[in-house]
Design an enzyme around this catalytic site. Structure first.
Site, mmCIF file in Angstrom:
data_model
loop_
_atom_site.group_PDB
_atom_site.id
_atom_site.type_symbol
_atom_site.label_atom_id
_atom_site.label_comp_id
_atom_site.label_asym_id
_atom_site.label_seq_id
_atom_site.Cartn_x
_atom_site.Cartn_y
_atom_site.Cartn_z
ATOM 1 N N THR A 183 7.355 -6.311 -8.017
ATOM 2 C CA THR A 183 8.657 -6.943 -7.784
ATOM 3 C C THR A 183 8.536 -8.453 -7.654
ATOM 4 O OG1 THR A 183 9.587 -4.975 -6.789
ATOM 5 C CG2 THR A 183 10.539 -7.046 -6.083
ATOM 6 N N SER B 13 3.884 -1.231 -9.490
ATOM 7 C CA SER B 13 2.643 -0.696 -8.912
ATOM 8 C C SER B 13 2.650 0.812 -8.743
ATOM 9 C CB SER B 13 2.300 -1.398 -7.593
ATOM 10 O OG SER B 13 3.154 -0.994 -6.569
ATOM 11 N N THR C 120 4.618 -3.797 -4.253
ATOM 12 C CA THR C 120 4.417 -3.370 -2.864
ATOM 13 C C THR C 120 4.243 -1.856 -2.725
ATOM 14 O OG1 THR C 120 6.794 -3.222 -2.504
ATOM 15 C CG2 THR C 120 5.727 -5.316 -1.941
HETATM 16 N N1 ASP Z 1 8.383 -1.189 -7.786
HETATM 17 C C1 ASP Z 1 7.719 -2.307 -7.192
HETATM 18 C C2 ASP Z 1 6.219 -2.158 -7.374
HETATM 19 O O1 ASP Z 1 5.728 -2.629 -8.342
HETATM 20 C C3 ASP Z 1 8.049 -2.488 -5.792
HETATM 21 C C4 ASP Z 1 7.584 -3.794 -5.266
HETATM 22 O O2 ASP Z 1 6.772 -4.500 -5.821
HETATM 23 O O3 ASP Z 1 8.076 -4.139 -4.186
HETATM 24 O O4 ASP Z 1 5.547 -1.625 -6.524
#
Ligand code: ASP
Length: 336
Positions: free
Chosen positions: A17, A64, A98
């Site tokens: 994100t 992620s 995250t």
């Molecule tokens: N969907 C995102 C990820 O790549 C969420 C984030 O990065 O906060 O994990």
């Protein structure tokens, strides 16, 4: 011109994100993670030049939840190469989604072979959002990586001005900016305007004190998590996993690691059929330890101490690459 007296920090960019882009500044939950390049994230924050000479390498650009073991290895290898070849690199920052940042952080905590800082950072709001949290998180991560006080603390996760240890950190809220914490053990320090301020050292083995050497580890053994709930069909799930060739199973069990009679019978069946699956008891409860206890220990089940199921899985994968001996596995779970 960057100030050559400033520490050098390398940003390894993987997506998430923090690199997300949405249609408008109000696209807070609908956006594409891993849209912008690391170069763009760094270029958008000229304040970084006050703290470090930053250069960027693009390792991937994914959300992620699609993180892979291959990217984990690429990161570990690249960090080791950077530190082995270049005494001038003060620290490494990894931009990351995250959702699984805590798993990547713990894997690197167990496999990076240097004591110079490795800091993972993400964001809860995409780069295009109103009040995006990524830019300040990135500055704070770079400051943490550039700080000599971060050495020897293992891999760190920095968001929301707080520095967490890889082993303890976990995501606790889906959308709020204040989501990462280290449970009741607490985080290690703050990144405030005046300085990077630490208050404690992680006690468990990591990085330079870790026995896990990726050079000697081939494909990571398959380990899966089985989540306990009332009347869950553990036997069906475990058998399917065993048929798929799993070597280890981590139970995210209820309470203090209490396996149900059905789960216990499933383990007994596995022993009877000589399937050699290693079972670990962790808990779906956010805080506290899972202790050994005779009725489960006698079946060769390993207690995960206070590792979350997803961290116990990472440790078990690395441990099973070295040994299947239950006594050794218990030692490993008590030391890392
Ligand atoms: N969907 C995102 C990820 O790549 C969420 C984030 O990065 O906060 O994990």
């Amino acid at each position: 011109m960057s100030d050559t007296s400033l520490p050098r920090v390398i940003v390894l960019s993987t997506g998430g994100t923090i690199a997300g882009s949405g249609k408008s500044s109000m696209s807070l939950s609908e956006y594409k993670a891993g849209s912008l390049k690391g170069e763009q994230l760094v270029a958008a924050v000229p304040e970084l030049e006050q703290f470090a000479r930053v250069s960027v390498e693009q390792v991937g650009n994914i959300g992620s939840s699609n993180m892979t073991f291959a990217v984990w290895r690429t990161l570990a290898d690249r960090i080791d190469a950077l530190y082995a070849q270049d005494a001038d690199v003060a620290g490494v920052v990894i931009t990351h989604g995250t959702s699984t940042i805590e798993e990547t952080a713990y894997f690197l905590n167990l496999t990076v072979r240097h004591d110079r800082p490795v800091v993972l950072v993400g964001a809860q709001r995409p780069a295009t959002a109103l009040s995006a949290d990524g830019p300040l998180n990135l500055v704070n991560a770079v400051r943490t990586a550039a700080s000599a006080s971060s050495r020897g603390r293992g891999v760190l996760v920095v968001l929301n001005d707080e520095i967490n240890a890889a082993r303890d950190v976990t995501k606790s809220n889906t959308f709020r900016a204040e989501t990462f914490g280290s449970g009741e053990l607490g985080f290690l320090g703050y990144v405030d305007q005046d300085k990077v301020a630490y208050y404690r050292m992680p006690e468990k083995r990591h990085t330079t004190k870790s026995e896990f050497d990726l050079q000697t580890i081939g494909k990571l053994p398959a380990v899966e998590i089985v989540y306990s709930a009332v009347e869950s069909n553990a036997d069906v799930i475990v058998e399917a996993l065993q048929q798929s060739g799993v070597r280890g199973i981590v139970f995210a069990s209820t309470g203090a690691g209490s396996l149900s009679d059905r789960e216990k019978a499933t383990v007994q069946q596995s022993i009877k059929r000589k399937l050699n699956t290693v079972f670990v008891r962790s808990t779906r409860v956010a805080n506290g330890r899972v202790l050994g206890r005779p009725d489960f220990d006698d079946l060769g089940i390993v207690a995960a101490d206070n590792l979350s199921p997803q961290k116990a899985r990472v440790l078990l994968m690395l441990a099973l690459a070295r040994t299947s001996d239950v006594k050794e596995l218990r030692r490993i779970f008590s030391e890392y």
